[in-house]
Design a protein around this motif. Structure first.
Motif, short mmCIF file in Angstrom:
data_model
loop_
_atom_site.label_atom_id
_atom_site.label_comp_id
_atom_site.label_asym_id
_atom_site.label_seq_id
_atom_site.Cartn_x
_atom_site.Cartn_y
_atom_site.Cartn_z
N GLU A 143 0.84 -1.21 0.00
CA GLU A 143 0.00 0.00 0.00
C GLU A 143 0.88 1.25 0.00
OE1 GLU A 143 -3.72 -1.98 2.44
OE2 GLU A 143 -2.41 -0.52 3.45
N ARG A 144 1.97 1.16 0.79
CA ARG A 144 2.86 2.31 0.86
C ARG A 144 3.49 2.59 -0.51
NH1 ARG A 144 6.25 0.83 4.91
NH2 ARG A 144 7.97 0.45 3.49
N LEU A 145 3.90 1.49 -1.16
CA LEU A 145 4.50 1.63 -2.50
C LEU A 145 3.53 2.29 -3.46
CD1 LEU A 145 6.52 -1.57 -3.32
CD2 LEU A 145 7.30 0.78 -3.30
N ILE A 146 2.29 1.81 -3.40
CA ILE A 146 1.29 2.36 -4.31
C ILE A 146 1.08 3.84 -4.02
CG2 ILE A 146 -1.18 2.28 -4.86
CD1 ILE A 146 -0.91 -0.79 -4.67
N ARG A 147 1.06 4.16 -2.70
CA ARG A 147 0.87 5.58 -2.33
C ARG A 147 2.01 6.42 -2.87
NH1 ARG A 147 -0.54 3.87 2.73
NH2 ARG A 147 1.49 4.46 3.56
N LEU A 149 4.04 5.75 -5.40
CA LEU A 149 3.99 5.84 -6.86
C LEU A 149 2.90 6.80 -7.31
CD1 LEU A 149 4.69 2.14 -7.76
CD2 LEU A 149 6.10 4.10 -8.35
N ASP A 150 1.74 6.71 -6.59
CA ASP A 150 0.64 7.62 -6.95
C ASP A 150 1.06 9.06 -6.75
OD1 ASP A 150 -0.97 5.68 -7.72
OD2 ASP A 150 -2.31 5.68 -5.97
N SER A 151 1.75 9.30 -5.62
CA SER A 151 2.11 10.70 -5.34
C SER A 151 3.23 11.15 -6.26
CB SER A 151 2.49 10.87 -3.88
OG SER A 151 3.65 10.10 -3.64
N SER A 152 4.04 10.21 -6.78
CA SER A 152 5.13 10.64 -7.66
C SER A 152 4.61 10.98 -9.05
CB SER A 152 6.18 9.53 -7.79
OG SER A 152 5.76 8.60 -8.75
N ASN A 153 3.37 10.61 -9.31
CA ASN A 153 2.76 10.93 -10.60
C ASN A 153 3.37 10.16 -11.76
OD1 ASN A 153 0.52 12.35 -10.81
ND2 ASN A 153 1.49 14.38 -10.78
N ASP A 154 4.21 9.20 -11.45
CA ASP A 154 4.83 8.43 -12.52
C ASP A 154 3.92 7.27 -12.94
OD1 ASP A 154 6.96 10.02 -12.27
OD2 ASP A 154 8.35 8.51 -11.49
N GLY A 155 4.00 6.93 -14.19
CA GLY A 155 3.29 5.75 -14.66
C GLY A 155 4.20 4.53 -14.44
N ILE A 156 3.58 3.35 -14.30
CA ILE A 156 4.39 2.14 -14.08
C ILE A 156 4.08 1.16 -15.20
CG2 ILE A 156 4.87 0.28 -12.46
CD1 ILE A 156 3.39 2.07 -10.40
N TRP A 157 5.10 0.50 -15.66
CA TRP A 157 4.87 -0.53 -16.68
C TRP A 157 5.66 -1.77 -16.33
CZ3 TRP A 157 9.68 -1.43 -18.55
CH2 TRP A 157 10.57 -0.35 -18.54
N GLU A 158 5.17 -2.88 -16.87
CA GLU A 158 5.85 -4.13 -16.55
C GLU A 158 5.63 -5.12 -17.69
OE1 GLU A 158 6.34 -6.94 -12.67
OE2 GLU A 158 4.31 -6.32 -13.21
N TRP A 159 6.68 -5.82 -17.99
CA TRP A 159 6.57 -6.91 -18.96
C TRP A 159 7.00 -8.19 -18.25
CZ3 TRP A 159 11.17 -9.48 -20.47
CH2 TRP A 159 10.95 -10.57 -21.33
N THR A 160 6.18 -9.24 -18.37
CA THR A 160 6.60 -10.51 -17.77
C THR A 160 6.41 -11.61 -18.78
OG1 THR A 160 4.45 -10.32 -16.70
CG2 THR A 160 6.35 -10.34 -15.26
N GLU A 161 7.45 -12.38 -18.93
CA GLU A 161 7.38 -13.48 -19.89
C GLU A 161 6.34 -14.49 -19.43
OE1 GLU A 161 10.55 -16.29 -20.00
OE2 GLU A 161 10.75 -16.08 -22.16
#
Ligand code: ADP
Length: 656
Positions: A143-147, A149-161
């Motif tokens: 939850e803290r991580l999400i908070r 990331l949300d406050s940093s305004n950055d988008g997150i992306w991920e690729w997983t095989e």
């Protein structure tokens, strides 16, 4: 029978062992009895005293044992399972008999009779407190991580095989102006494909290469690229990511962030643009100033040249001589202004190149004081020296510029002094530096105006007095001092006097440089021209410059002056009459002074003839270029007769 008994006894022992286990316990609920039976040593460790190997809790008292926050959920799940299922599993907090709670996982099965009525529910229970705590901690950190990331305004992306795809967080799309991951434009489409299509065509190859490199050798994945926005513009993205590898080093996933740096980029572009504009403006200013300097020096050459001619003319009356002196004074003032403005603009543009060499301050002070003495004598101002033992101290500075600094301070101390006043030049030691005080007994500076003292062109009211000045000296002086690593300051008492001071880093353990520039006094001590004829060829296209030089040199009949008003004719004269020296203007028609000099250097007939430049291009870089090109000397206009004569005399001595 024997075997069966044996089997029974083995099984019994096994149950015995199970009941003693402390990691889990058994429970059983029989609806008709309204009781929950607890069996096994496990319950004892939790404080539920077992009678003969079993405890019983009344169902009606379960609410006292289960944590109030879990009670409602427990009832709901139990009712659901009892209604339809045959297996139950749930976690609840159960009170320890000593106080506090522990997490229990209740895992059980429902046994039904033929008529589907429940005969009993039984199962095992085990303590999952530490697991639960771990999970809660994990959840909190997520939850803290999400908070964050949300406050940093950055988008997150991920690729997983393993999951076979790409995930972009909503923020990635919002940065481009889309609603989020369920924007109509994205529905049913491969997000990675969409993203690739949106990348600016000019950035696609770079993006691809970056990715390939990163996956190949783990080089940093950090790049800025443009992506099309919904509204048709471009969003600048700074993407940073890291791939993750399996045991064989194969990239199996990659995750990262997208930062919207559009605003930053625009600011950067504006800054670059502003800087380019400022550089262009500064270059235009430099060009303007240097051409202004050149253009003003040319007529000044005539003005100051004729003044020097008049000064030697015994046919002029005293009044005419006085007028000529006034013209010369005004001309010199104008020249000083040109020099000051050029200095100021070069310092401001950071183009003033200063050398740092060991310089003996007392020697420069002496030169300046000697130079200023006639001015002081006129007003009966006494000059005192207070060097103490510091007369031998060298400082690190540019000798020419240090002299300019000292001259300015000393000439101010004389200019703004009273009749019969006093000027004291004092040396003082200061940590790692030498301090020079120039003190006067003059009119001082009004307190209210002291803050303006270093403003260029601000004369603090002196402009309405008869004292000459441009108001730029102190401003240049302070900038010069600072550029040489020194400091400058002053104190002043109106009506009593002022003390301006400068410090310079002392040059401990450094070899003093040999000073090459000749002082005015040294120029005067140079050998004279002698009686032997000296053939001088002057290549100059400006008729007034030609006339003034001719007249200046008239008093020296041994100088045979020949003039060529353009370079080709000059070269012809040089070849035919072989002069002892050539005086060369720089801005000449068709071929400039540098080209003419090069021509002479390559011609075996002319190679040996020394060439002295006489130019209105008076910037330090012009002078430096002249010396590098091979001029014997580079003199600037307006021509100072003593300087020219000194150069000619040196040539003569060298030639003999
Ligand atoms: P300038 O002397 O050419 O006017 P400066 O920049 O050297 O220019 O000095 C700026 C002003 O500061 C002067 O015009 C004068 O009013 C004041 N000033 C400078 N030195 C002194 C001094 N020693 N005593 C009193 N006033 C001074």
């Amino acid at each position: 029978m024997q075997d069966f008994k044996e089997f029974q006894s083995v099984e019994f022992q096994c149950y015995q062992r199970l009941l003693k286990a402390e990691g889990f316990g058994f429970w059983e609920w029989v609806p008709e009895e309204d009781a929950v039976h607890l069996r096994g040593g496990f319950w004892r460790t939790l404080g539920y005293e077992l009678g003969d190997s079993e405890s019983v809790i009344r169902v009606s008292r379960l609410g006292e044992v289960i944590h109030s926050e879990d009670w409602h959920g427990f009832l709901k799940t139990t009712a659901r399972v009892l209604g339809r299922g045959h297996r139950m599993q749930q976690r609840v907090r159960v009170r320890h008999s000593q106080g506090g709670y522990f997490w229990l996982c209740l895992d059980g099965e429902i046994t039904r009779r033929r008529d589907l009525q429940i005969s009993c529910v039984s199962g095992i229970a085990f303590d999952v407190s530490s697991q639960q705590e771990l999970e809660q901690r994990l959840q909190k950190s997520e939850e803290r991580l999400i908070r964050i990331l949300d406050s940093s305004n950055d988008g997150i992306w991920e690729w997983t095989e393993a999951l076979g795809g790409f995930h972009f967080s909503d923020r990635c799309w919002q940065q481009l102006g889309y609603d989020g991951h369920d924007d109509a434009m994205l529905m049913g489409r491969n997000r990675l494909e969409v993203w690739r299509e949106l990348i600016h065509p000019e950035d696609r190859a770079r993006f691809h290469q970056h990715l390939v490199d990163h996956l190949k050798d783990d080089s940093t994945f950090d790049l800025e690229y443009r992506v099309a926005t919904k509204s048709g513009g471009w969003c600048w993205i700074r993407a940073r990511g890291q791939c993750h590898r399996d045991g064989q080093g194969r990239a199996v996933s990659m995750s990262g962030t997208n930062m919207d740096i559009t605003e930053l980029k625009h600011t950067e572009e504006r800054l670059v643009f502003a800087r380019e504009e400022a550089v262009a403006a500064s270059q235009a200013k430099s060009r303007f100033l240097s051409s202004m300097s050149h253009e003003l020096r040319t007529p000044l050459n005539a003005i100051l040249g004729y003044c020097q001619v008049f000064a030697m003319d015994s046919a002029l009356s005293e009044q005419q001589q006085q007028s000529a002196r006034e013209i010369r004074k005004a001309g010199n003032h104008l020249l000083q202004l040109i020099n000051d403005v050029m200095d100021l603009s070069r310092i401001e543009a950071g183009q003033m190149s200063l050398s740092q060499e060991p310089v003996l301050v007392s020697r420069l002070l002496e030169e300046c004081l000697t130079w200023i003495k006639p001015l002081a004598d006129v007003r009966r101002i006494r000059i005192l020296r207070d060097y103490g033992v510091l007369g031998e101290i060298y400082v690190l500075a540019d000798a020419t510029r240090l002299k300019q600094v000292l001259l300015n301070l000393i000439s101010n101390a004389v200019k703004y002094n009273r009749e019969s006043g006093l000027v004291t030049a004092r040396l003082q030691a200061s940590t790692g530096a030498l301090r020079v005080d120039i003190e006067d007994t003059g009119r001082g500076i009004e307190e209210a105006r002291q803050a303006e003292i270093f403003e260029p062109f601000n004369r603090l009211g002196a402009e309405s007095s008869a004292i000459e000045g441009t108001g730029v000296g102190l401003s240049i002086t302070r900038q010069l001092v600072n550029s040489m690593g020194g400091e400058m300051g002053f104190r002043s008492t109106p009506g009593k006097g002022s003390c301006f001071w400068v410090t310079f880093p002392s040059a401990a353990d450094q070899e003093p440089a040999v000073e090459q520039n000749l002082s005015d006094a040294e120029i005067e001590q140079q050998p004279g021209l002698g009686d032997a004829p000296l053939r001088v060829l002057y290549i100059e296209d400006n008729p007034s410059n030609i006339r003034v030089l001719k007249q200046m040199l008239e008093a020296w009949p041994q100088v045979r002056l020949e003039v060529a008003d353009e370079p080709f004719y000059g070269l012809y004269l040089a070849r035919t009459s072989r002069p002892d020296v050539v005086l060369m203007d720089i801005n000449l028609p068709r071929m400039d002074g540098f080209e003419t000099l090069l021509f002479m250097q390559q011609d075996p007939c002319l190679q040996g003839i020394p060439v002295v430049a006489l130019s209105a291009n008076a910037l330090p870089q012009d002078i430096e270029r002249g010396k590098v090109a091979g001029f014997f000397e580079y003199l600037t206009k307006p021509v100072e007769l003593p300087q020219l004569l000194a150069v000619l005399a040196r040539l003569k001595v060298g030639g003999q």
